[in-house]
Scaffold this active site. Structure first.
Site, PDB file in Angstrom:
ATOM      1  N   LYS A  15     -33.110  74.004 -73.104  1.00 35.26           N
ATOM      2  CA  LYS A  15     -31.741  74.558 -73.530  1.00 35.26           C
ATOM      3  C   LYS A  15     -31.659  75.968 -72.753  1.00 35.26           C
ATOM      4  O   LYS A  15     -32.550  76.630 -72.525  1.00 35.26           O
ATOM      5  CB  LYS A  15     -31.978  75.092 -74.910  1.00 35.26           C
ATOM      6  CG  LYS A  15     -31.743  73.848 -76.012  1.00 35.26           C
ATOM      7  CD  LYS A  15     -31.939  74.521 -77.516  1.00 35.26           C
ATOM      8  CE  LYS A  15     -31.165  73.599 -78.551  1.00 35.26           C
ATOM      9  NZ  LYS A  15     -31.380  73.924 -79.750  1.00 35.26           N
ATOM     10  N   VAL A  18     -49.279  91.926 -76.854  1.00 38.90           N
ATOM     11  CA  VAL A  18     -47.852  92.422 -77.463  1.00 38.90           C
ATOM     12  C   VAL A  18     -47.488  91.491 -78.529  1.00 38.90           C
ATOM     13  O   VAL A  18     -47.241  91.473 -79.637  1.00 38.90           O
ATOM     14  CB  VAL A  18     -46.764  92.216 -76.482  1.00 38.90           C
ATOM     15  CG1 VAL A  18     -45.382  92.474 -76.874  1.00 38.90           C
ATOM     16  CG2 VAL A  18     -46.938  93.346 -75.514  1.00 38.90           C
ATOM     17  N   HIS A  27     -28.109 116.663 -82.824  1.00 34.70           N
ATOM     18  CA  HIS A  27     -28.859 116.789 -84.019  1.00 34.70           C
ATOM     19  C   HIS A  27     -28.186 116.554 -85.279  1.00 34.70           C
ATOM     20  O   HIS A  27     -26.956 116.833 -85.360  1.00 34.70           O
ATOM     21  CB  HIS A  27     -29.255 118.192 -84.258  1.00 34.70           C
ATOM     22  CG  HIS A  27     -29.959 118.673 -85.451  1.00 34.70           C
ATOM     23  ND1 HIS A  27     -31.297 118.398 -85.597  1.00 34.70           N
ATOM     24  CD2 HIS A  27     -29.572 119.238 -86.405  1.00 34.70           C
ATOM     25  CE1 HIS A  27     -31.740 118.537 -86.721  1.00 34.70           C
ATOM     26  NE2 HIS A  27     -30.530 119.201 -87.461  1.00 34.70           N
TER      27      HIS A  27
HETATM   28  P1  FAD Z   1     -38.133  81.211 -69.388  1.00 31.57           P
HETATM   29  O1  FAD Z   1     -37.329  81.974 -70.254  1.00 31.57           O
HETATM   30  O2  FAD Z   1     -39.563  80.552 -69.637  1.00 31.57           O
HETATM   31  O3  FAD Z   1     -37.173  80.136 -68.985  1.00 31.57           O
HETATM   32  C1  FAD Z   1     -37.704  78.969 -67.921  1.00 31.57           C
HETATM   33  C2  FAD Z   1     -36.516  77.876 -68.188  1.00 31.57           C
HETATM   34  O4  FAD Z   1     -36.703  76.985 -67.184  1.00 31.57           O
HETATM   35  C3  FAD Z   1     -36.705  77.211 -69.479  1.00 31.57           C
HETATM   36  O5  FAD Z   1     -35.730  77.108 -70.316  1.00 31.57           O
HETATM   37  C4  FAD Z   1     -37.484  75.706 -69.045  1.00 31.57           C
HETATM   38  O6  FAD Z   1     -37.202  74.695 -70.144  1.00 31.57           O
HETATM   39  C5  FAD Z   1     -36.453  75.450 -67.881  1.00 31.57           C
HETATM   40  N1  FAD Z   1     -37.682  74.637 -67.021  1.00 31.57           N
HETATM   41  C6  FAD Z   1     -38.986  74.866 -66.699  1.00 31.57           C
HETATM   42  N2  FAD Z   1     -39.192  73.892 -65.584  1.00 31.57           N
HETATM   43  C7  FAD Z   1     -37.947  73.134 -65.289  1.00 31.57           C
HETATM   44  C8  FAD Z   1     -37.782  72.119 -64.578  1.00 31.57           C
HETATM   45  N3  FAD Z   1     -38.631  71.593 -63.691  1.00 31.57           N
HETATM   46  N4  FAD Z   1     -36.257  71.585 -64.582  1.00 31.57           N
HETATM   47  C9  FAD Z   1     -35.415  72.160 -65.428  1.00 31.57           C
HETATM   48  N5  FAD Z   1     -35.734  73.349 -66.113  1.00 31.57           N
HETATM   49  C10 FAD Z   1     -37.031  73.759 -66.179  1.00 31.57           C
HETATM   50  N6  FAD Z   1     -39.614  89.630 -73.220  1.00 31.57           N
HETATM   51  C11 FAD Z   1     -38.853  90.659 -73.480  1.00 31.57           C
HETATM   52  O7  FAD Z   1     -38.535  91.359 -72.490  1.00 31.57           O
HETATM   53  N7  FAD Z   1     -38.776  91.041 -74.722  1.00 31.57           N
HETATM   54  C12 FAD Z   1     -39.125  90.538 -75.930  1.00 31.57           C
HETATM   55  O8  FAD Z   1     -38.997  91.092 -77.132  1.00 31.57           O
HETATM   56  C13 FAD Z   1     -39.894  89.439 -75.758  1.00 31.57           C
HETATM   57  N8  FAD Z   1     -40.406  88.690 -76.689  1.00 31.57           N
HETATM   58  C14 FAD Z   1     -41.107  87.795 -76.396  1.00 31.57           C
HETATM   59  C15 FAD Z   1     -41.827  86.973 -77.596  1.00 31.57           C
HETATM   60  C16 FAD Z   1     -42.563  86.001 -77.563  1.00 31.57           C
HETATM   61  C17 FAD Z   1     -43.107  85.055 -78.715  1.00 31.57           C
HETATM   62  C18 FAD Z   1     -42.730  85.342 -76.224  1.00 31.57           C
HETATM   63  C19 FAD Z   1     -43.054  84.036 -75.939  1.00 31.57           C
HETATM   64  C20 FAD Z   1     -42.198  85.873 -74.930  1.00 31.57           C
HETATM   65  C21 FAD Z   1     -41.535  87.052 -75.130  1.00 31.57           C
HETATM   66  N9  FAD Z   1     -40.790  87.843 -74.220  1.00 31.57           N
HETATM   67  C22 FAD Z   1     -40.163  89.033 -74.486  1.00 31.57           C
HETATM   68  C23 FAD Z   1     -40.908  87.526 -72.778  1.00 31.57           C
HETATM   69  C24 FAD Z   1     -39.789  86.508 -72.210  1.00 31.57           C
HETATM   70  O9  FAD Z   1     -39.204  85.693 -73.230  1.00 31.57           O
HETATM   71  C25 FAD Z   1     -39.827  86.140 -71.012  1.00 31.57           C
HETATM   72  O10 FAD Z   1     -40.315  87.067 -70.092  1.00 31.57           O
HETATM   73  C26 FAD Z   1     -38.644  85.424 -70.356  1.00 31.57           C
HETATM   74  O11 FAD Z   1     -38.125  84.466 -71.050  1.00 31.57           O
HETATM   75  C27 FAD Z   1     -38.787  84.918 -68.938  1.00 31.57           C
HETATM   76  O12 FAD Z   1     -37.609  84.364 -68.441  1.00 31.57           O
HETATM   77  P2  FAD Z   1     -37.571  83.329 -67.390  1.00 31.57           P
HETATM   78  O13 FAD Z   1     -36.303  82.950 -66.984  1.00 31.57           O
HETATM   79  O14 FAD Z   1     -38.601  83.773 -66.151  1.00 31.57           O
HETATM   80  O15 FAD Z   1     -38.239  82.109 -68.069  1.00 31.57           O
END
Ligand code: FAD
Length: 469
Positions: A37, A191, A448
């Site tokens: 998604k 965290v 304030h």
């Molecule tokens: P992701 O969000 O992991 O997205 C990667 C996407 O790629 C996914 O949708 C996946 O389905 C897709 N994908 C992977 N491989 C393929 C493929 N081969 N083909 C097609 N699609 C693919 N960060 C904050 O800054 N603040 C917070 O409060 C925070 N809270 C968090 C709480 C939890 C419980 C967790 C687990 C993480 C939290 N994070 C938070 C971290 C944050 O979610 C991640 O740092 C962030 O989502 C990273 O973004 P990204 O785009 O790199 O990867």
């Protein structure tokens, strides 16, 4: 049929979809490939759903305190079904927003699993993306001039301990539980572990944290770790530090039990929060020269991999695994593709937050890091109990700690624990970004009554000029 693009983004998480929007703004023909998604971990399994649950826990705790404020609320109870429903509605609302933004930007979204191909009939360079479509239709072939890998990360499991989603969970499965367990063992006091512990104890769950290191929140300043430990213990969380576990010795029956020295620890559920693994497998990296180091894709300052037209951003490159970092890296990668000059990213100026009760937020170096980096460190702390608005709110737990260099009077780090810390930190982050001194932060006149007065007071304290403490 092969389709040509300026940029194809592999993964539609926070990093990927924001990169796509920026690419479309810059007039690049853009596609995004997402196997699950749009919104990725942050929207569906991370930042947003956990914060929605934390907010419900906060409302519950506040409602129990309502009488202190002269408000009579009878029979305060948690309706966990409604808690989950609200969380899902929040996620759904934001998910619709992301889908709308893709349409608005005329970004082609491919629902499927993407792999990077090597040189082929489509292109002499590696980088054609083959998409195995979720709906089972024929694979799509996308031929981009540039690729951005933004495949994110997934929870780390422990060898010998099966995550079954019934008794043993990672954050992913735990987010969809239908009923709160009476007791939970959390492995990992970073965290994610601390956020869950704080939320669960506020929902009256009996919580035990087992942490390998000698403190909670090991990337934060020592003083913040100590204050968090104090706060969680005060609310009844059992915290065990320096715990070396043999995961295969954990007994999973009706309850989950383990032996810690002489004591048996048992709970209805076990939540693993022991870090995250980058999604680098099966995405075709072997068809390229791209290097992976310690599990993460290696990039240069412009987020280019060893294949200069293939970029990588977000959790898959490691470093600060945070949503706002991923999205900013995505913007910078796209701007580099479009030959735009942009301000390089200084990770030391990026704020990080823990959305527990109390909240934690920090920017810059911890005291120990500042000392290790040769700064002539001066630190001052200022407590929320001396801030008028914190007393008005009835939220006086915590403090700010400001770290400066005595030789240069530079601001080096700011660490907050207390009410609205994750909102207050932005002023300190701006201060670091603009290279402000504590004196300058202290000269700014703060509204304030406001919680933000704490930053001004602590900055003044560095020069021995704090007013209210
Ligand atoms: P992701 O969000 O992991 O997205 C990667 C996407 O790629 C996914 O949708 C996946 O389905 C897709 N994908 C992977 N491989 C393929 C493929 N081969 N083909 C097609 N699609 C693919 N960060 C904050 O800054 N603040 C917070 O409060 C925070 N809270 C968090 C709480 C939890 C419980 C967790 C687990 C993480 C939290 N994070 C938070 C971290 C944050 O979610 C991640 O740092 C962030 O989502 C990273 O973004 P990204 O785009 O790199 O990867």
């Amino acid at each position: 049929m092969a389709r040509d693009y300026d940029v194809v983004i592999l993964g539609g998480g926070t990093g990927g979809y924001v990169a796509a929007i920026r690419a479309s703004q810059l007039g690049l023909k853009t596609a995004i490939v997402e196997k699950n998604k749009l919104g990725g971990t942050c929207l569906h399994a991370g930042c947003i759903p956990t914060k929605a649950l934390l907010r419900s826990a906060e409302v519950y705790v506040q409602s129990k305190k309502a009488l202190d404020f002269g408000v009579e609320v009878n029979d305060v109870k948690v309706n966990f079904e409604q808690v989950q429903k609200r969380k899902s509605n929040v996620v759904e609302q934001l998910y619709k927003g992301v889908q709308h933004l893709m349409k608005k930007g005329e970004i082609d979204v491919y629902d499927g699993f993407g792999r990077i191909m090597g040189p082929s009939i489509f292109s002499p360079m590696p980088g054609t993306i083959s998409v195995e479509m979720n709906d089972g239709t024929e694979n799509e072939m996308l031929v981009p001039k540039n690729v951005i890998v933004a495949t994110g990360s997934r929870p780390r499991h422990l060898d010998g301990l099966k995550v079954d989603g019934k008794k043993v969970f990672t954050s992913d499965e735990f987010l969809t539980i239908e009923q709160l367990p009476k007791s939970v063992i959390i492995i990992g006091g970073g965290v994610i572990g601390v956020e869950w512990a704080s939320m669960l104890v506020d929902f009256d769950v009996d919580v035990t944290i087992l942490e390998l290191g000698d403190r909670l929140l090991p990337t934060e300043d020592d003083a913040i770790s100590a204050e968090m430990l104090k706060s969680l213990k005060k609310r009844g969380v059992n915290v065990h530090l320096n715990v070396k576990l043999d995961p295969s010795a954990i007994d999973v029956q009706d309850n989950v039990s383990l032996q810690l020295d002489e004591t048996e620890i048992s709970a209805e559920a076990l939540l693993l929060s022991v870090g995250r693994i980058a999604n680098t497998k099966n995405i075709g990296l072997e068809n390229t020269e791209i290097e992976v180091e310690n599990g993460f894709i290696s990039v240069n300052d412009n987020f280019q991999t060893k294949e200069s037209h293939i970029y990588a951003i977000g959790d898959v490159i490691g470093g600060m695994q945070l949503a706002h970092v991923a999205s900013h890296e995505g913007i910078l990668a796209v701007e580099h593709i479009a030959n735009r000059n942009s301000t390089p990213l200084h990770y030391a100026n990026i704020a990080r937050g823990v959305y527990s009760n109390p909240e934690v937020a920090s920017v810059g170096l911890t005291e120990q890091q500042a000392k290790d980096n040769g700064y002539n460190v001066i630190t001052k702390t200022f407590p929320f109990k001396a801030i008028g608005k914190a007393i008005v709110y009835g939220e006086t737990e915590g403090f700010v700690k400001v770290i400066a260099d005595e030789n240069t009077n530079d601001l080096v780090g700011v660490h907050l624990i207390g009410p609205h810390a994750t909102d207050l930190i932005s002023e300190a982050a701006l201060g670091l970004f603009l290279n402000a001194s504590p004196w300058e932060l202290g000269q700014m006149v703060h509204l304030h009554p406001s919680l933000s007065e704490i930053i001004g007071e602590a900055a003044l304290a560095i020069e021995g000029k704090a007013i209210h403490f």
